[in-house]
Design a protein around this motif. Structure first.
Motif, PDB file in Angstrom:
ATOM      1  N   LYS A 128       3.172  -6.465   3.886  1.00 36.53           N
ATOM      2  CA  LYS A 128       3.048  -7.437   4.968  1.00 36.53           C
ATOM      3  C   LYS A 128       2.064  -8.550   4.616  1.00 36.53           C
ATOM      4  O   LYS A 128       1.797  -9.423   5.432  1.00 36.53           O
ATOM      5  N   GLY A 129       1.509  -8.502   3.406  1.00 39.02           N
ATOM      6  CA  GLY A 129       0.641  -9.576   2.950  1.00 39.02           C
ATOM      7  C   GLY A 129      -0.843  -9.299   3.076  1.00 39.02           C
ATOM      8  O   GLY A 129      -1.666 -10.132   2.695  1.00 39.02           O
ATOM      9  N   TYR A 130      -1.231  -8.125   3.590  1.00 36.84           N
ATOM     10  CA  TYR A 130      -2.654  -7.808   3.750  1.00 36.84           C
ATOM     11  C   TYR A 130      -3.156  -7.075   2.507  1.00 36.84           C
ATOM     12  O   TYR A 130      -3.264  -5.856   2.479  1.00 36.84           O
ATOM     13  N   ASN A 163       8.355  -8.005  -4.091  1.00 34.03           N
ATOM     14  CA  ASN A 163       7.131  -8.820  -4.110  1.00 34.03           C
ATOM     15  C   ASN A 163       6.568  -8.984  -5.518  1.00 34.03           C
ATOM     16  O   ASN A 163       5.968 -10.018  -5.835  1.00 34.03           O
ATOM     17  N   GLU A 170       2.549 -12.233  -5.821  1.00 32.05           N
ATOM     18  CA  GLU A 170       1.744 -12.002  -4.639  1.00 32.05           C
ATOM     19  C   GLU A 170       0.752 -13.142  -4.454  1.00 32.05           C
ATOM     20  O   GLU A 170      -0.138 -13.335  -5.280  1.00 32.05           O
ATOM     21  N   ARG A 171       0.913 -13.919  -3.373  1.00 31.31           N
ATOM     22  CA  ARG A 171       0.019 -15.066  -3.171  1.00 31.31           C
ATOM     23  C   ARG A 171      -1.398 -14.629  -2.803  1.00 31.31           C
ATOM     24  O   ARG A 171      -2.354 -15.378  -3.007  1.00 31.31           O
ATOM     25  N   ASN A 172      -1.568 -13.405  -2.274  1.00 30.68           N
ATOM     26  CA  ASN A 172      -2.906 -12.955  -1.892  1.00 30.68           C
ATOM     27  C   ASN A 172      -3.604 -12.152  -2.982  1.00 30.68           C
ATOM     28  O   ASN A 172      -4.722 -11.727  -2.817  1.00 30.68           O
TER      29      ASN A 172
END
Length: 459
Positions: A409-411, A450, A455-457
């Motif tokens: 979820k991006g976290y 992903n 992964e941008r984070n």
């Protein structure tokens, strides 16, 4: 109308299942042997009988037809998967013990494949069809609600929106309208239930004292009516409890989780072992030398980085990764951040593609991690966040994972903002309390996607 579901729908499910099993068995035999000439003489009629008896044993063991109107499709599929695993195991055991079907292996594989596809499709089709039927106003249960507050308003909204579950709300009985006269209230309730042929009562517990609740229970049992209680305490969520019995004493267990069940533990562990073994054998064997050479040429130091992290029940374990930083004395105290000068050029690529996590498949094989679960944090972060984030330590009720719901979820990555860590923890707890094998498969698939997207984070 209330009893129609249990009297007709369950037998329909059973009949459909038996038809699928027998037609799949006969079709598999016909495909392999091109006819039925030796069906009886080669004991395949006996094997077919075993296949039917095994189904009866399986559905009885796992209570396959104990379905709820509000069960989600993913819950139904998860239950069917458990049922099919048990079913196939029983057939294999019987086949091995009897040892009378030497040519049945390929035929059984055809049979298993057909059943594994057809049974879930049949179950989903029947459930969806039933919900469409109910949405059109058929096979509904007549319900009333006792009490009027925030919780009852929520259930009223639920009944009004979700017609597909087959509930029709007839009335909300507000006790305040009777000026505290409970005798008048219960008499009005009794008359209405008999007049409208009510099936279920939803009672708000906070509206009545113990004596009044007992009178409502007595009334419901005389008709009889299904009586269900609504919890109104914000401090005590009944969803978090499981009831167990010590003799006849009810014991309320706080926050049961699906992975407390032995079957789920075994299923998850088997998946962990097979998936990790596959990755280690077919990916790690050739990728490791390549990554190791690049790490060594890029900076001085070991190929692997190991760090103590918090695991199951908050027990420490050594977590392995490919080294992505130059050797430093702050790796156990300072988290990597965007633009961190300690991260090497090769390390930045490994982090961005999540390849630095590959050695953790060995942690999975050793048993201190899982493929999917909450990400393990360094000891200092566990101590820090447990003090400032509510329910943080609950995430240690299950094994940590290489990937998790929060990560897809991006976290992931840097967490300097406590609110971001709080959202990550909420995701971890949601995963823990709503675990299913299908959810694990979804997270694995999204993780792979992903990795290729980047992964941008990731830092």
């Amino acid at each position: 109308m209330a009893g129609l579901y249990s009297r007709i729908i369950k037998p329909i499910h059973f009949i459909g299942d038996i038809l699928i099993i027998n037609s799949s068995f006969l079709l598999s035999y016909y495909i392999i042997f091109d006819g039925f000439d030796k069906f009886v003489s080669n004991h395949y009629a006996l094997l077919q009988l075993i296949a039917n008896l095994a189904w009866v044993i399986s559905i009885t063991t796992v209570k396959a037809y104990k379905l709820y109107r509000v069960s989600t499709i993913i819950t139904i599929i998860n239950n069917v998967i458990r049922l099919l695993i048990l079913y196939f195991v029983i057939i294999e055991v019987c086949n091995g013990v009897l040892n009378r079907f030497p040519s049945s292996r390929i035929m059984l594989f055809y049979f298993y494949g057909m059943v594994a596809i057809a049974i879930p499709l049949w179950r989903i089709m029947s459930i969806v069809s039933l919900r469409i039927y109910r949405k059109k106003g058929h096979n509904y249960r007549r319900v009333i609600i006792l009490g009027e507050n925030g919780t009852t308003k929520d259930i009223v909204e639920f009944f009004n929106i979700h017609h597909e579950y087959g509930y029709r709300l007839f009335k909300v009985f507000n006790f305040q309208e009777y000026n505290g006269n409970f005798n008048k209230y219960i008499e009005s309730l009794r008359s209405f239930c008999f007049e409208k042929d009510i099936d279920e009562i939803y009672c708000s517990m906070s509206e009545f004292n113990l004596e009044q609740l007992n009178q409502i229970i007595d009334f419901s049992e005389k008709k009889p009516l299904r009586l269900k209680f609504l919890n109104n305490s914000a401090a005590l969520n009944f969803k978090n409890f499981k009831i167990d019995f010590y003799d006849f004493i009810p014991i309320y267990i706080f926050r049961p989780i699906p992975l407390d069940e032995d079957f789920n533990k075994i299923l998850k562990r088997v998946f962990d072992i097979f998936f990790s073994f596959f990755v280690s054998l077919f990916i790690f064997t050739w990728l490791f030398p390549i990554v190791a050479i690049f790490i060594k040429f890029n900076s001085k130091g070991p190929v692997f980085f190991k760090q103590k992290r918090s695991g199951l029940d908050n027990n420490d374990f050594e977590c392995y990764k490919f080294r992505t930083m130059s050797v430093n004395n702050e790796s156990d105290s300072i988290q990597a951040k965007t633009g961190d000068l300690r991260i090497t050029k090769v390390g930045a690529f490994l982090r961005r593609t999540s390849l630095d996590e590959l050695p953790q498949f060995f942690n999975v094989l050793w048993g201190n991690m899982s493929i999917v679960g909450p990400r393990p944090h360094m000891i200092k972060h566990t101590e820090q966040y447990s003090e400032i984030i509510d329910h943080y330590m609950r995430r240690h009720f299950i094994k940590p994972g290489i990937s998790g719901l929060a990560q897809i979820k991006g976290y992931r990555g840097e967490t300097t903002d406590p609110s971001l860590m709080e959202r990550r923890v909420k995701m971890d707890i949601f995963y823990m309390e709503n675990w299913s094998f299908l959810l694990d498969l979804k997270i694995v698939l999204m993780t792979v996607i992903n990795i290729f997207k980047g992964e941008r984070n990731a830092v």
